[in-house]
Design an enzyme around this catalytic site. Structure first.
Site, PDB file in Angstrom:
ATOM      1  CE  LYS A 115     -12.566   0.205   1.059  1.00 16.49           C
ATOM      2  NZ  LYS A 115     -12.176   1.195   2.076  1.00 16.49           N
TER       3      LYS A 115
ATOM      4  CD  GLU B 213      -3.277  -0.489   2.040  1.00 21.21           C
ATOM      5  OE1 GLU B 213      -4.389  -1.000   1.860  1.00 21.21           O
ATOM      6  OE2 GLU B 213      -3.029   0.265   3.001  1.00 21.21           O
TER       7      GLU B 213
ATOM      8  CG  HIS C 131       9.640 -29.246  -0.589  1.00 21.26           C
ATOM      9  ND1 HIS C 131      10.282 -30.391  -0.998  1.00 21.26           N
ATOM     10  CD2 HIS C 131      10.327 -28.789   0.489  1.00 21.26           C
ATOM     11  CE1 HIS C 131      11.304 -30.631  -0.191  1.00 21.26           C
ATOM     12  NE2 HIS C 131      11.358 -29.673   0.722  1.00 21.26           N
TER      13      HIS C 131
END
Length: 447
Positions: free
Chosen positions: A423, A288, A309
Site C-alpha cells: 500500500k 495472514e 491433471h
C-alpha cells in the site's frame, strides 16, 4: 458432526511426537480460552455462534432482504476485500446452483455479486454493464471506508445508484457494514442516512464471516443463516473442550508437527468444485494469521479431480515439502447413474449402474493413498453434505484451529503487519498527498 482424521499421517510421525504436539496445542487452547495471548483484544469471534443465535441480527438482515425484495431488487453488489468478502463468497459459491446465472429467476432471489476486491478497470466496466440491466442495491463493507480497493468500488457504485434512482432512493438501496463510531464510511452513512450494521472492534476481518460481514450477504441471497450458526455453535462447543478429542486441537497439533518435520506447504483439497472458494477463504485465514516473523505454513489449495491433471504431478513427485488436508463431503445432494452403452467404445461399461459420485469417492481415496506412497502426509476433515449447517461448522472449526495453531507457532494470529508494504508503494506511485518523499524515492528506484 464434522470429523477429523489423521490416519494418513501414521507413516510420517510417531505417537510420542504427536502427543508432544497435543500438549502444545492444549496449552495454546488454554491461552486462547483465557484470552492471555498476543492479540487477545481480537477474540470477539469465539462466541459469535451462541451470541448471534440469541440476538436479533439475523432478523435485522432479513428485514433488509424483505425491503429490497419489495422494491424488486434483483442484483446486490457486495463491496469488500479480503475477509470482508471471502467468507460470503465461499458460502454463496458452495450453496448456489453451479449454473444459477443460466437459470436466472428460478430461486426468486437476487443475484449477489462482489466488487472492491480488485482494481481491474475491465471488471468495473463489466460490472456496470450488468448493473445497467438490473434493479440494483449495494452492501459496502469496510471498517474505515478508506481501504483503496473497496473505496474506489463504492465511489463508482454509489454514483451509479444515485444517478439511476436519485439520492433519496439511493439511501434506501445502500447498506453499510462498518465501525460503530468512527471512520469515513460511518460518517458518510450518518450523513446520507444509510442503514448500518456494526463490525465490532474485537473481530478482525478474516474472522468475520459470522458477523454482518458474512451474514448479511448470505441472508440477501436467500440462505438459512440460522442453520449455519447452529453448525458453527456445534463446533464452538466441540472446539472449546480441553482434551485430545477436540478436533481443532488435533488438526493444529498435527499440522505443526508436520511443519517441524519439513512439510512447509499445506494444500487444502476438495473433490467438490463448489468448495473452491472455501480454499480461498482458508488461504487468507491461515496465510495472514501465521505468515509472519519468518515463520508459517504456506497455504495452497486445489480442486480435484480437475487439478490432478495440472498440479497432480508436482504433488505426487515434486519436492517433499507438502502436506495435504482434504475436505471430504460424505453425501452428494444430487444423484446421477452411469448407464451402459451398447458399443462401449470408451471401455466404461464396468461403471454401468454406479453413481458418478462413487467414481469421485474412489478417485479421492485413490489419490490419498497414492500421495501417501509419494511422501505426502494426509489429513481429512469430513462433513455430511454441502449445506448451511455444515459450512457453519467448517468456518468455526478452521477459525478456532487457526488461533491454536498460530500460538503453537509462536506468532500473533490476529495482526497482519506485512499487508501494509504494498500500500505504501502504491500510494507513493499514485502521488498521494503526504507521500511526497516516498514518491521521490520510489521513482528514483524504478528509473
Amino acid at each position: 458432526m464434522l470429523k477429523f482424521n489423521m490416519g494418513g499421517c501414521n507413516s510420517f510421525v510417531n505417537n510420542a511426537e504427536y502427543e508432544n504436539y497435543v500438549e502444545k496445542a492444549l496449552s495454546a487452547l488454554s491461552v486462547l480460552e483465557k484470552e492471555t495471548g498476543a492479540g487477545n483484544d481480537f477474540l470477539g469471534w469465539k462466541h459469535l455462534p451462541s451470541l448471534t443465535l440469541a440476538g436479533k441480527l439475523v432478523d435485522e438482515c432479513e428485514a433488509v432482504r424483505d425491503a429490497w425484495s419489495a422494491k424488486g431488487v434483483d442484483l446486490v453488489i457486495v463491496i469488500g476485500i479480503g475477509g470482508s468478502y471471502l467468507g460470503a463468497k465461499c458460502a454463496l459459491e458452495a450453496l448456489n446452483h453451479t449454473f444459477a446465472k443460466s437459470l436466472a429467476g428460478k430461486r426468486g432471489m437476487p443475484e449477489v455479486v462482489f466488487a472492491g476486491n480488485n482494481l481491474s478497470e475491465e471488471y468495473f466496466c463489466e460490472l456496470m454493464d450488468l448493473a445497467a440491466q438490473k434493479n440494483v442495491a449495494c452492501v459496502v463493507i469496510s471498517k474505515s471506508g478508506t481501504t483503496t480497493e473497496p473505496a474506489v468500488a463504492f465511489r463508482v457504485v454509489k454514483q451509479f445508484i444515485e444517478n439511476k434512482y436519485g439520492k433519496a432512493e439511493a439511501a434506501e438501496r445502500i447498506v453499510a457494514v462498518t465501525d460503530a463510531k468512527r471512520g469515513a464510511l460511518k460518517s458518510l452513512s450518518d450523513q446520507e442516512g444509510y442503514k448500518t450494521f456494526v463490525i465490532e472492534d474485537n473481530v478482525g476481518g478474516r474472522f468475520s464471516v459470522l458477523t454482518p460481514v458474512g451474514i448479511l450477504p448470505i441472508v440477501l441471497a436467500g440462505y438459512d443463516m440460522r442453520a449455519m450458526l447452529r453448525g458453527a455453535l456445534e463446533m464452538e462447543k466441540a472446539c472449546a473442550k480441553p482434551c485430545e478429542c477436540n478436533p481443532a486441537v488435533q488438526y493444529a497439533a498435527m499440522r505443526n508437527l508436520l511443519y517441524n518435520k519439513g512439510k512447509k506447504i499445506e494444500i487444502l483439497v476438495s473433490f467438490q468444485p463448489k468448495l473452491q472458494y472455501l480454499g480461498e477463504w482458508w488461504k487468507q485465514l491461515y496465510g495472514e494469521s501465521e505468515g509472519k516473523d519468518g515463520k508459517g505454513i504456506f497455504p495452497a489449495s486445489v480442486i480435484c479431480t480437475t487439478d490432478l491433471h495440472s498440479m497432480g504431478q508436482y504433488i505426487q513427485d515434486g519436492e517433499r515439502i507438502l502436506m495435504e488436508t482434504t475436505v471430504t463431503v460424505e453425501q452428494s445432494n444430487r444423484q446421477l447413474i452411469i448407464e451402459a452403452d451398447e458399443q462401449n467404445l470408451d471401455g466404461l461399461n464396468f461403471l454401468a449402474g454406479k453413481r458418478v459420485e462413487e467414481c469421485n469417492k474412489m478417485a479421492e481415496l485413490g489419490t490419498q493413498l497414492a500421495h501417501i506412497d509419494g511422501g505426502v502426509p494426509q489429513m481429512s476433515i469430513s462433513i455430511e453434505k454441502i449445506d448451511e449447517y455444515n459450512l457453519g461448522s467448517l468456518f468455526y472449526f478452521f477459525e478456532k484451529a487457526c488461533g491454536i495453531s498460530a500460538y503453537i507457532l509462536g506468532v500473533n494470529p490476529f495482526n497482519q503487519p506485512g499487508v501494509e508494504a504494498y500500500k505504501k508503494n502504491m500510494f507513493a506511485l499514485l502521488e498521494k498527498p503526504g507521500y511526497e518523499e516516498q514518491t521521490k524515492a520510489i521513482k528514483e528506484r524504478i528509473k
